[in-house]
Write a protein that holds these residues in place. Structure first.
Motif, PDB file in Angstrom:
ATOM      1  N   ASN A  79       0.796  -1.228   0.000  1.00 12.74           N
ATOM      2  CA  ASN A  79       0.000   0.000   0.000  1.00 12.74           C
ATOM      3  C   ASN A  79       0.831   1.281   0.000  1.00 12.74           C
ATOM      4  O   ASN A  79       0.275   2.355  -0.159  1.00 12.74           O
ATOM      5  N   PHE A  80       2.130   1.169   0.212  1.00 18.36           N
ATOM      6  CA  PHE A  80       2.985   2.349   0.324  1.00 18.36           C
ATOM      7  C   PHE A  80       4.216   2.234  -0.569  1.00 18.36           C
ATOM      8  O   PHE A  80       5.317   1.976  -0.091  1.00 18.36           O
ATOM      9  N   PRO A  81       4.062   2.433  -1.873  1.00 18.60           N
ATOM     10  CA  PRO A  81       5.243   2.359  -2.742  1.00 18.60           C
ATOM     11  C   PRO A  81       6.205   3.508  -2.448  1.00 18.60           C
ATOM     12  O   PRO A  81       5.800   4.587  -2.006  1.00 18.60           O
ATOM     13  N   ASN A  82       7.466   3.235  -2.649  1.00 15.49           N
ATOM     14  CA  ASN A  82       8.482   4.279  -2.573  1.00 15.49           C
ATOM     15  C   ASN A  82       8.630   4.858  -3.969  1.00 15.49           C
ATOM     16  O   ASN A  82       8.952   4.123  -4.909  1.00 15.49           O
ATOM     17  N   VAL A  83       8.365   6.128  -4.122  1.00 23.79           N
ATOM     18  CA  VAL A  83       8.468   6.779  -5.425  1.00 23.79           C
ATOM     19  C   VAL A  83       9.807   7.502  -5.487  1.00 23.79           C
ATOM     20  O   VAL A  83      10.092   8.366  -4.660  1.00 23.79           O
TER      21      VAL A  83
END
Length: 130
Positions: A79-83
């Motif tokens: 749910n929390f991609p690193n961009v």
């Protein structure tokens, strides 16, 4: 830390192999440097694989761009991609403390493998430490 790196695409882990050695400090920090060499931003997900001989009394925490995960939670949330923007270099942190008592020293040696993926289900690995 032994220096080498792995890359399969335009994202590179420049920290090298994660070799963990300590003679009795209260905690151990390893920086994991990641660079997006592409011309577009990318979403990445990760996992950390401790070696089979990882000391039982070590607990491990990873901090990425979004948060510091719970101790021994060794993969990023879907749910929390690193961009990471095009050309950007970022740093994740691996922290180790004594599992039994955080005031006791961390003693021993081991290693681990840090993998990056471009999908939340971690099926397509794009970079790894060697």
């Amino acid at each position: 830390m032994l220096v080498s790196f792995g890359t399969f695409a335009q994202v590179e882990i420049t920290s090298g192999s994660i070799i963990l050695e300590t003679l009795g400090t209260d905690q151990l920090f390893i920086e994991i440097n990641i660079t997006n060499n592409s011309s577009t931003s990318t979403e990445i997900y990760w996992n950390y694989e401790p070696s089979e001989n990882y000391p039982e009394n070590w607990k491990t925490q990873i901090c990425d761009l979004n948060l510091c995960y719970d101790w021994d939670d060794l993969e990023s949330s879907a749910n929390f991609p690193n961009v990471i923007d095009a050309g950007q270099k970022v740093t994740f942190t691996l922290k180790i403390k004594n599992r039994i008592d955080e005031t006791l020293p961390v003693v021993g040696s081991s290693f681990g493998i840090f993998n990056l993926f471009d999908d939340p289900h971690k099926k397509n690995r794009i970079a790894t430490t060697l």
